[in-house]
Design a protein around this motif. Structure first.
Motif, mmCIF file in Angstrom:
data_model
loop_
_atom_site.group_PDB
_atom_site.id
_atom_site.type_symbol
_atom_site.label_atom_id
_atom_site.label_comp_id
_atom_site.label_asym_id
_atom_site.label_seq_id
_atom_site.Cartn_x
_atom_site.Cartn_y
_atom_site.Cartn_z
ATOM 1 N N UNK A 1 0.809 -1.229 0.000
ATOM 2 C CA UNK A 1 0.000 0.000 0.000
ATOM 3 C C UNK A 1 0.835 1.268 0.000
ATOM 4 N N UNK A 2 2.044 1.212 0.570
ATOM 5 C CA UNK A 2 2.895 2.389 0.621
ATOM 6 C C UNK A 2 2.420 3.452 1.592
ATOM 7 N N UNK A 3 1.645 3.051 2.596
ATOM 8 C CA UNK A 3 1.179 4.050 3.568
ATOM 9 C C UNK A 3 1.034 3.435 4.957
ATOM 10 N N UNK A 4 1.162 4.310 5.956
ATOM 11 C CA UNK A 4 1.028 3.891 7.345
ATOM 12 C C UNK A 4 0.753 5.119 8.202
ATOM 13 N N UNK A 5 0.489 4.863 9.470
ATOM 14 C CA UNK A 5 0.388 5.919 10.465
ATOM 15 C C UNK A 5 1.369 5.582 11.575
ATOM 16 N N UNK A 6 2.188 6.552 11.956
ATOM 17 C CA UNK A 6 3.072 6.398 13.107
ATOM 18 C C UNK A 6 2.399 7.109 14.269
ATOM 19 N N UNK A 7 2.112 6.349 15.328
ATOM 20 C CA UNK A 7 1.437 6.900 16.503
ATOM 21 C C UNK A 7 2.398 6.871 17.686
ATOM 22 N N UNK A 8 2.435 7.957 18.442
ATOM 23 C CA UNK A 8 3.329 8.077 19.592
ATOM 24 C C UNK A 8 2.515 7.892 20.872
ATOM 25 N N UNK A 9 2.721 6.746 21.550
ATOM 26 C CA UNK A 9 1.960 6.497 22.770
ATOM 27 C C UNK A 9 2.568 7.200 23.980
ATOM 28 N N UNK A 10 1.743 7.425 24.985
ATOM 29 C CA UNK A 10 2.220 7.934 26.259
ATOM 30 C C UNK A 10 2.570 6.783 27.180
ATOM 31 N N UNK A 11 3.173 7.113 28.305
ATOM 32 C CA UNK A 11 3.606 6.115 29.276
ATOM 33 C C UNK A 11 2.454 5.245 29.776
ATOM 34 N N UNK B 1 0.379 10.712 9.640
ATOM 35 C CA UNK B 1 0.002 10.006 8.418
ATOM 36 C C UNK B 1 1.199 10.055 7.471
ATOM 37 N N UNK B 2 1.600 8.873 6.961
ATOM 38 C CA UNK B 2 2.813 8.785 6.152
ATOM 39 C C UNK B 2 2.593 8.011 4.862
ATOM 40 N N UNK B 3 3.394 8.384 3.867
ATOM 41 C CA UNK B 3 3.465 7.632 2.615
ATOM 42 C C UNK B 3 4.915 7.242 2.374
ATOM 43 N N UNK B 4 5.122 6.035 1.881
ATOM 44 C CA UNK B 4 6.468 5.567 1.535
ATOM 45 C C UNK B 4 6.931 6.326 0.298
ATOM 46 N N UNK B 5 8.119 6.923 0.367
ATOM 47 C CA UNK B 5 8.664 7.649 -0.779
ATOM 48 C C UNK B 5 9.935 7.007 -1.316
ATOM 49 N N UNK B 6 10.505 6.053 -0.575
ATOM 50 C CA UNK B 6 11.726 5.400 -1.044
ATOM 51 C C UNK B 6 11.850 4.026 -0.392
ATOM 52 N N UNK B 7 12.010 2.994 -1.224
ATOM 53 C CA UNK B 7 12.172 1.628 -0.717
ATOM 54 C C UNK B 7 13.514 1.030 -1.130
ATOM 55 N N UNK C 1 9.777 7.380 4.729
ATOM 56 C CA UNK C 1 8.391 7.842 4.731
ATOM 57 C C UNK C 1 8.349 9.359 4.701
ATOM 58 N N UNK C 2 7.349 9.896 4.023
ATOM 59 C CA UNK C 2 7.097 11.333 4.091
ATOM 60 C C UNK C 2 5.873 11.554 4.960
#
Length: 182
Positions: free
Chosen positions: A64-74, A120-126, A137-138
Motif C-alpha cells: 500500500x505504501x502508507x502507514x500511520x506512526x502513533x506516539x503512545x504515552x507512558x 500520516x505517512x506515505x512511503x517515498x523510497x524503498x 516515509x514522508x
C-alpha cells in the motif's frame, strides 16, 4: 570505562520514542510496535523506519505504501509491549488490547485515538528496504491529541527496559544557527 559488545550500540544511540505503526491490507487494519526510526530531514519531513519481513505489517507497507506512526504515552506502556509480542496474522490487536481507532484523512490505516500524536505517512523510497528493511516515509499530516493527560514518552533500550522522558530543557536562545526552522 567498561567496554560493551558493539552489537549493543542501539542501547546507547536509541532512535527516539517507541511508536506504534498502523497499516491496512485489503481493508484489514493492523498495528505493530516499532523502536527503530529516525528523522531524516525537516522539509519535506522524511522519516526512516525499520520494518522487516518478520513483521506482519511489512507486506501491507510494501503493497500500500502508507502507514500511520502513533506516539503512545507512558500510560500505554504495557499495551505497547504486548502489541509488539504478537502477530496481526493471528490476532486482532485492536480488539484484544482495546485500541481505539479513528479514520485518517489522507491514508487508509487508522489513527490511534489514545496516542499523543499520529503522523500520516506515505512511503517515498524503498531502495534500502530489501537490504536493510529501511523505508523512507514522508509525513503527510500530523495530529496532536491535546486532551491526553499523560504526556511522557518511552524510549526503548532493547532489552525490555525503557527510559521515560518527561522533562524539558529549553535552550532556544542558544540555537542561533537554527532559528529559521519552524
Amino acid at each position: 570505562m567498561k567496554e560493551m559488545s558493539v552489537s549493543q550500540t542501539y542501547r546507547v544511540l536509541e532512535p527516539g520514542p517507541i511508536v506504534m505503526v498502523t497499516t491496512s491490507d485489503r481493508g484489514k487494519p493492523d498495528v505493530m510496535t516499532m523502536g527503530f526510526h529516525m528523522m531524516i530531514q525537516h522539509a519535506p519531513p522524511l522519516i526512516g523506519c525499520v520494518i522487516g519481513p518478520w513483521n506482519y505489517s511489512y507486506q501491507a507497507l510494501r503493497i500500500t505504501g502508507e502507514c500511520v506512526i502513533a506516539v503512545p504515552g507512558l500510560d500505554l506502556a504495557e499495551t505497547v509491549v504486548d502489541v509488539g509480542n504478537c502477530s496481526g496474522d493471528r490476532v486482532d490487536k485492536f480488539q484484544r488490547y482495546g485500541l481505539r481507532k479513528r479514520p485518517a484523512k489522507d491514508v487508509s490505516p487508522p489513527l490511534l485515538h489514545d496516542c499523543l500524536a499520529n503522523i500520516e505517512c506515505r512511503v517515498v523510497d524503498t531502495r534500502l528496504s530489501d537490504s536493510y528493511n529501511l523505508f523512507i516515509l514522508e509525513a503527510m499530516r500530523i495530529w496532536i491529541n491535546e486532551s491526553r493527560k499523560e504526556r511522557r514518552m518511552m524510549h526503548h533500550r532493547g532489552d525490555g527496559t525503557f527510559i521515560v522522558g518527561g522533562g524539558k530543557l529549553d535552550l532556544k536562545d542558544r540555537m542561533v544557527k537554527w532559528r529559521h526552522l519552524p
